[in-house]
Enzyme design. Structure first.
Site, PDB file in Angstrom:
ATOM      1  N   ARG A 122      79.125  73.450  31.662  1.00 52.91           N
ATOM      2  CA  ARG A 122      78.622  72.978  33.089  1.00 52.91           C
ATOM      3  C   ARG A 122      79.313  71.600  33.550  1.00 52.91           C
ATOM      4  O   ARG A 122      79.522  70.558  32.916  1.00 52.91           O
ATOM      5  CB  ARG A 122      77.229  72.774  32.919  1.00 52.91           C
ATOM      6  N   SER A 167      72.569  68.781  45.691  1.00 52.27           N
ATOM      7  CA  SER A 167      71.975  68.750  44.412  1.00 52.27           C
ATOM      8  C   SER A 167      70.897  67.517  44.097  1.00 52.27           C
ATOM      9  O   SER A 167      71.237  66.579  43.932  1.00 52.27           O
ATOM     10  CB  SER A 167      73.255  68.746  43.245  1.00 52.27           C
ATOM     11  N   ASP A 315      66.963  78.037  42.372  1.00 51.15           N
ATOM     12  CA  ASP A 315      66.844  78.788  40.852  1.00 51.15           C
ATOM     13  C   ASP A 315      65.931  80.070  40.899  1.00 51.15           C
ATOM     14  O   ASP A 315      65.779  80.809  39.779  1.00 51.15           O
ATOM     15  CB  ASP A 315      65.947  77.804  39.992  1.00 51.15           C
ATOM     16  N   LYS A 342      75.206  77.424  37.173  1.00 54.28           N
ATOM     17  CA  LYS A 342      73.980  77.218  36.584  1.00 54.28           C
ATOM     18  C   LYS A 342      74.084  77.553  34.884  1.00 54.28           C
ATOM     19  O   LYS A 342      75.158  77.672  34.255  1.00 54.28           O
ATOM     20  CB  LYS A 342      72.952  78.032  37.357  1.00 54.28           C
TER      21      LYS A 342
HETATM   22  C1  S3P Z   1      66.769  70.578  39.017  1.00 49.47           C
HETATM   23  C2  S3P Z   1      67.629  70.548  40.108  1.00 49.47           C
HETATM   24  C3  S3P Z   1      68.329  71.892  40.325  1.00 49.47           C
HETATM   25  C4  S3P Z   1      67.965  72.998  39.687  1.00 49.47           C
HETATM   26  C5  S3P Z   1      67.461  72.778  38.293  1.00 49.47           C
HETATM   27  C6  S3P Z   1      66.503  71.605  38.340  1.00 49.47           C
HETATM   28  C7  S3P Z   1      66.184  69.183  38.993  1.00 49.47           C
HETATM   29  O1  S3P Z   1      70.002  71.835  40.109  1.00 49.47           O
HETATM   30  O2  S3P Z   1      68.848  74.068  39.704  1.00 49.47           O
HETATM   31  O3  S3P Z   1      67.019  73.986  37.704  1.00 49.47           O
HETATM   32  O4  S3P Z   1      65.245  69.163  38.321  1.00 49.47           O
HETATM   33  O5  S3P Z   1      66.727  68.128  39.673  1.00 49.47           O
HETATM   34  P1  S3P Z   1      70.849  71.354  41.145  1.00 49.47           P
HETATM   35  O6  S3P Z   1      70.664  69.793  41.326  1.00 49.47           O
HETATM   36  O7  S3P Z   1      72.220  71.268  39.955  1.00 49.47           O
HETATM   37  O8  S3P Z   1      71.109  72.088  42.234  1.00 49.47           O
END
Ligand code: S3P
Length: 434
Positions: A122, A167, A315, A342
């Protein structure tokens, strides 16, 4: 671990899914950095949030073993963490790695963040690059991949940063680094993303600014311990919301579900598709809104998913794709290239699985087109991705025969007890060790 499902179940009853994963991670992190002892209720005892818990223990923070979701974190203050003796292994958890990178970049000691084979693929440059702009020294493997080798002793400077992708993990990483930086760190979002970090920082009495799409923190203040109640995770509830929507005869109530507006894209999308979701008993768990959701079976129709809901449902797309497959007509998702990075490439994983079940699903670089219709039987590879596994377990309700889903052990990263709860609700599913 393999899941085997049989079609034909209907969901009934009152259910509570486990605690919110995003909020559970943050409860440990901010609790550890606060002055005083933080009491947490409703903590998710899943592998991801437990990985965060273990990482902070490894840095000298005393945290009780959770008992039915209750635990206390004895905060050490912003400058009280100790050097871990070994690399911090956060398993499957991207949230742990990205958020912790921000605060580890500001410590006096060196540290290393590693994870499992999924996390190893990732992208981490999205956090290491802005942290480097703040003055951090972080090494990654080629292409910005983990492990992260973080050099201690850096003096961080505040930056103004425009997120290149919507994000919450990058935003939160930079806000955590900003707690230690000289000056005011400002992060601007291209679209709203989950704001649990901002809400929780304020619950810990740390001032957070917000002006339009820009969130800011100024380094040098302190966090004050508090008591936190973690809502049930809407991302886990999503599987039951879709299951009850597509399985005839279903009528369930999900209690204490977090309905923070930065997380409710799934509710808006399913409502556009014709779902019957009643939101009631709205209240607050501290800084986070919660409600109970009653979901009854309803015929769904395909839609073009509005772009503004994409980050707010990021998600939940695996289960939304199952809803689309069970709907009449075409569903089109665009603007969701983030799904490719993801826990698995969720566009590819879902398209392949849906095609295996005979569904007309065409992946696109940034989304998917799904023609709703009948779902057949078949063998699915979840690719070790918890949400792909649970999404196809839901598909099994309306398939023409058995759906077998391989590589499901990681369901415990976010949803311990999924199979038992699904059985109790009326789904015909069992888990077998392979
Ligand atoms: C999250 C943010 C999201 C999400 C992840 C949890 C978090 O990711 O997909 O499961 O707790 O801040 P991204 O920031 O990469 O979109």
């Amino acid at each position: 671990m393999q899941f085997n499902t049989k079609p034909g179940g209907a969901l009934q009853g009152v259910l509570r899914v486990p605690g919110d994963k995003s909020i559970s991670h943050r409860a440990i992190m901010l609790g550890a950095l606060a002055n005083g002892t933080t009491q947490v209720e409703g903590f998710l005892e899943g592998e991801d949030s437990l990985a965060t818990l273990q990482a902070f223990r490894a840095m000298g923070v005393t945290i009780d073993d959770p008992q039915a979701g209750k635990l206390s974190v004895r905060g050490v203050g912003l400058h009280g963490l100790q050097a871990p003796a070994t690399p911090l292994d956060v398993g499957n958890s991207g949230t742990s790695m990205r958020l912790m990178a921000g605060l580890l970049a500001a410590q006096t000691f060196d540290s290393e963040l590693t994870g499992d084979s999924s996390l190893a693929r990732r992208p981490m440059a999205r956090v290491t690059e802005p942290l480097q702009q703040m003055g951090a020294t972080i090494d990654t493997l080629a292409g910005g991949l983990p492990p992260l080798l973080i050099k201690g002793g850096a003096t961080l400077r505040a930056i103004d940063y425009v997120l290149p992708v919507a994000s919450a993990q990058i935003k939160s990483c930079l806000l955590l680094a900003g707690l230690y930086a000289e000056g005011t760190t400002r992060v601007t979002e291209p679209a709203p993303t989950r704001d649990h970090s901002e809400r929780m920082l304020q619950a810990f009495c740390y001032p957070v600014g917000r002006s339009g799409a820009t969130i800011s923190v100024t380094g040098g203040a302190a966090l004050k311990a508090t008591a936190l109640k973690v809502p049930a995770d809407i991302s886990s509830a999503a599987f039951f919301i879709v299951a009850a929507s597509i399985a005839p005869g279903s009528d369930i109530t999900l209690t204490d579900v977090g309905i923070n507006p930065t997380r409710t894209g799934i509710l808006h999308i399913l409502e556009l598709m014709g779902a019957n979701i009643e939101i009631f008993n709205k209240r607050e768990f501290g800084a986070e809104p919660v409600a109970d959701l009653r979901v009854r079976h309803a015929p769904l129709r395909g839609i073009e998913i509005p772009l503004q809901y994409v980050p707010l449902a990021i998600d939940e797309f695996p289960s939304i794709f199952i809803a689309a497959a069970a709907a009449t007509g075409r569903t089109l998702l665009t603007g969701a290239e983030e799904l490719r990075v993801k826990e698995s490439d969720r566009i590819a994983a879902m398209a392949t699985g849906l095609q295996t079940l005979g569904v007309d699903a065409s992946p696109r670089p940034d989304g998917i087109e799904i023609q709703g219709g009948k779902l057949g039987a078949g063998k699915i590879d979840s690719l070790g991705d918890h949400r792909i596994a649970m999404a196809f377990a839901v598909a099994g309700l309306v398939a023409q025969g058995r759906v077998e889903i391989a590589d499901c052990a990681n369901v415990t990263t976010s949803f311990p007890g999924f199979v038992e709860l699904a059985q109790r609700a009326g789904m015909q599913i069992n888990a077998v060790r392979t």
